[in-house]
Design an enzyme around this catalytic site. Sequence first.
Site, PDB file in Angstrom:
ATOM      1  N   ASN A   7       0.876  -1.169   0.000  1.00  0.00           N
ATOM      2  CA  ASN A   7       0.000   0.000   0.000  1.00  0.00           C
ATOM      3  C   ASN A   7       0.911   1.216   0.000  1.00  0.00           C
ATOM      4  O   ASN A   7       1.512   1.559   1.023  1.00  0.00           O
ATOM      5  CB  ASN A   7      -0.895  -0.029   1.243  1.00  0.00           C
ATOM      6  CG  ASN A   7      -1.895   1.100   1.251  1.00  0.00           C
ATOM      7  OD1 ASN A   7      -1.797   2.049   0.456  1.00  0.00           O
ATOM      8  ND2 ASN A   7      -2.858   1.017   2.150  1.00  0.00           N
ATOM      9  N   ARG A  88      -2.217  -2.215  -3.691  1.00  0.00           N
ATOM     10  CA  ARG A  88      -3.502  -1.553  -3.487  1.00  0.00           C
ATOM     11  C   ARG A  88      -3.524  -0.319  -4.397  1.00  0.00           C
ATOM     12  O   ARG A  88      -2.644   0.541  -4.310  1.00  0.00           O
ATOM     13  CB  ARG A  88      -3.638  -1.107  -2.041  1.00  0.00           C
ATOM     14  CG  ARG A  88      -4.919  -0.365  -1.819  1.00  0.00           C
ATOM     15  CD  ARG A  88      -4.825   0.604  -0.688  1.00  0.00           C
ATOM     16  NE  ARG A  88      -6.101   1.297  -0.542  1.00  0.00           N
ATOM     17  CZ  ARG A  88      -6.210   2.476   0.049  1.00  0.00           C
ATOM     18  NH1 ARG A  88      -5.153   3.078   0.539  1.00  0.00           N
ATOM     19  NH2 ARG A  88      -7.380   3.041   0.157  1.00  0.00           N
ATOM     20  N   HIS A 177     -13.048   1.740  -0.387  1.00  0.00           N
ATOM     21  CA  HIS A 177     -12.959   0.630   0.590  1.00  0.00           C
ATOM     22  C   HIS A 177     -13.493  -0.665  -0.019  1.00  0.00           C
ATOM     23  O   HIS A 177     -13.928  -1.572   0.707  1.00  0.00           O
ATOM     24  CB  HIS A 177     -13.790   0.903   1.861  1.00  0.00           C
ATOM     25  CG  HIS A 177     -13.318   2.067   2.683  1.00  0.00           C
ATOM     26  ND1 HIS A 177     -14.194   2.963   3.241  1.00  0.00           N
ATOM     27  CD2 HIS A 177     -12.089   2.464   3.044  1.00  0.00           C
ATOM     28  CE1 HIS A 177     -13.522   3.876   3.917  1.00  0.00           C
ATOM     29  NE2 HIS A 177     -12.226   3.598   3.808  1.00  0.00           N
ATOM     30  N   ARG A 236     -13.770  13.908   8.042  1.00  0.00           N
ATOM     31  CA  ARG A 236     -14.575  14.255   6.872  1.00  0.00           C
ATOM     32  C   ARG A 236     -16.037  14.398   7.269  1.00  0.00           C
ATOM     33  O   ARG A 236     -16.531  13.635   8.110  1.00  0.00           O
ATOM     34  CB  ARG A 236     -14.471  13.177   5.795  1.00  0.00           C
ATOM     35  CG  ARG A 236     -13.103  13.094   5.172  1.00  0.00           C
ATOM     36  CD  ARG A 236     -13.091  12.055   4.053  1.00  0.00           C
ATOM     37  NE  ARG A 236     -11.770  11.487   3.936  1.00  0.00           N
ATOM     38  CZ  ARG A 236     -11.494  10.195   3.793  1.00  0.00           C
ATOM     39  NH1 ARG A 236     -12.475   9.323   3.711  1.00  0.00           N
ATOM     40  NH2 ARG A 236     -10.255   9.790   3.700  1.00  0.00           N
ATOM     41  N   GLU A 379      -7.565  -6.121   4.233  1.00  0.00           N
ATOM     42  CA  GLU A 379      -7.398  -5.757   2.823  1.00  0.00           C
ATOM     43  C   GLU A 379      -6.106  -6.336   2.242  1.00  0.00           C
ATOM     44  O   GLU A 379      -6.062  -6.726   1.084  1.00  0.00           O
ATOM     45  CB  GLU A 379      -7.399  -4.226   2.694  1.00  0.00           C
ATOM     46  CG  GLU A 379      -8.778  -3.637   2.915  1.00  0.00           C
ATOM     47  CD  GLU A 379      -8.767  -2.198   3.381  1.00  0.00           C
ATOM     48  OE1 GLU A 379      -8.413  -1.964   4.565  1.00  0.00           O
ATOM     49  OE2 GLU A 379      -9.103  -1.309   2.585  1.00  0.00           O
TER      50      GLU A 379
END
Length: 394
Positions: A7, A88, A177, A236, A379
């Site tokens: 990642n 990723r 996601h 956010r 992930e």
Amino acid sequence: MKIISINAGSSSLKFSLFNMDDESVIASGLFERIGIEGSGYTIKYNGEKVEQEVELVTHADAVRILLEKLIDLNIIGSLEEIDGVGHRLVHGKDKYSSSVVITDEVIADLENFKDFAPLHNPANILGIQAFREVLPDVLMVGVFDTAFHQTMEATSYLYPVPYSWYKDHGVRKYGFHGTSHRYIASTTAKLLNKENFRLISCHIGNGGSISAVLDGKCIDTSMGLTPLAGIMMGTRSGDVDPSIITYVMEKEGKNASEVIDDLNKRSGLLGLSEYSHDMRDVLARADEGDENCILARDKYVRSIVNYIGQYYLLLGGVDVIVFTAGVGENSIPIRQLVCEKLLPLGVKIDLDKNNIRGEITKISTAESKVEVYVIPTDEELMIARDTVSLIENR
Ligand code: AMP
């Protein structure tokens, strides 16, 4: 088979090395502050942790040192043991609906789509190029965050705005996601030992999104063109009235990017609590009676419940709700507060069973009309699995 999951961020590179024979993690770690003063790495393996400050000018330096260290620390015998590298990748627009072998075309697309993920896509390219330089013969696979959501229909992914914005500029919901939601869908299918069920997957961490998944396929998700949309998050805002932007621009003498920056970085839990983006901090102060923290917590719960209610209707009922990511896996009170508000859907949880962190657990009672699970997401493993599958199908 040994696979590295990567990642890559703009100044960091996270890795996990898997033995895919039993899906165990052989080593994992982080290279940080690449191109910045004070760079270094942490590698964890075999219960040990190696940390060192070292100059990392480029991502290729990080990859070179990573591979050297894997050999020096006897984690692998030679580079030939690495069968594949999975990356990723954030934004594949509507071109990529599944993982792919990385080619020049994929790299060019990441570049072409960078308007949609200005920080992430260029960083992903750096990660790919670094491995190409150091391990040119090893197969690399790209796993897009957006891919799982490509099964959405137009009624889910289109915004009610001029259609030409979609046709000419690609303005639509993409969702993020996806790798986590796909991992949750596949793990839930294994736990239930069936493929056909209605799932609401709640990935709630610092960033957060909720997906409606029917028979393993995403039919809607809360994030949008960018990860700013949907539920309230750590910093956010999630969904807000877009007119706020021009209003605040005028009132505060800011330009549009500055207000969007406020919505991305100074809103959510941090914005309402005026204290912290971290749920642990907010909950601790809320328990002491701090009004802003109570408000931030309650608004957060409300925004999750709103999406679950919406997706309950979209799915025509729900069989399973799963909580995952930092808050979903670890926050006992947030799960409880959300589930209390789901009582009209027949959701009942067992408070003792809910008293867990980070373990696969069914927290609903036997009478609950909906099964509720906590499932830690993974992930990195999903990326490694996709890499193995593309290697085997070549
Ligand atoms: P993630 O982005 O998935 O790594 O999630 C990070 C967030 O998880 C943090 O910002 C915390 O708000 C939250 N978190 C982690 N552990 C806990 C906990 N024990 N209780 C509440 N929130 C937690």
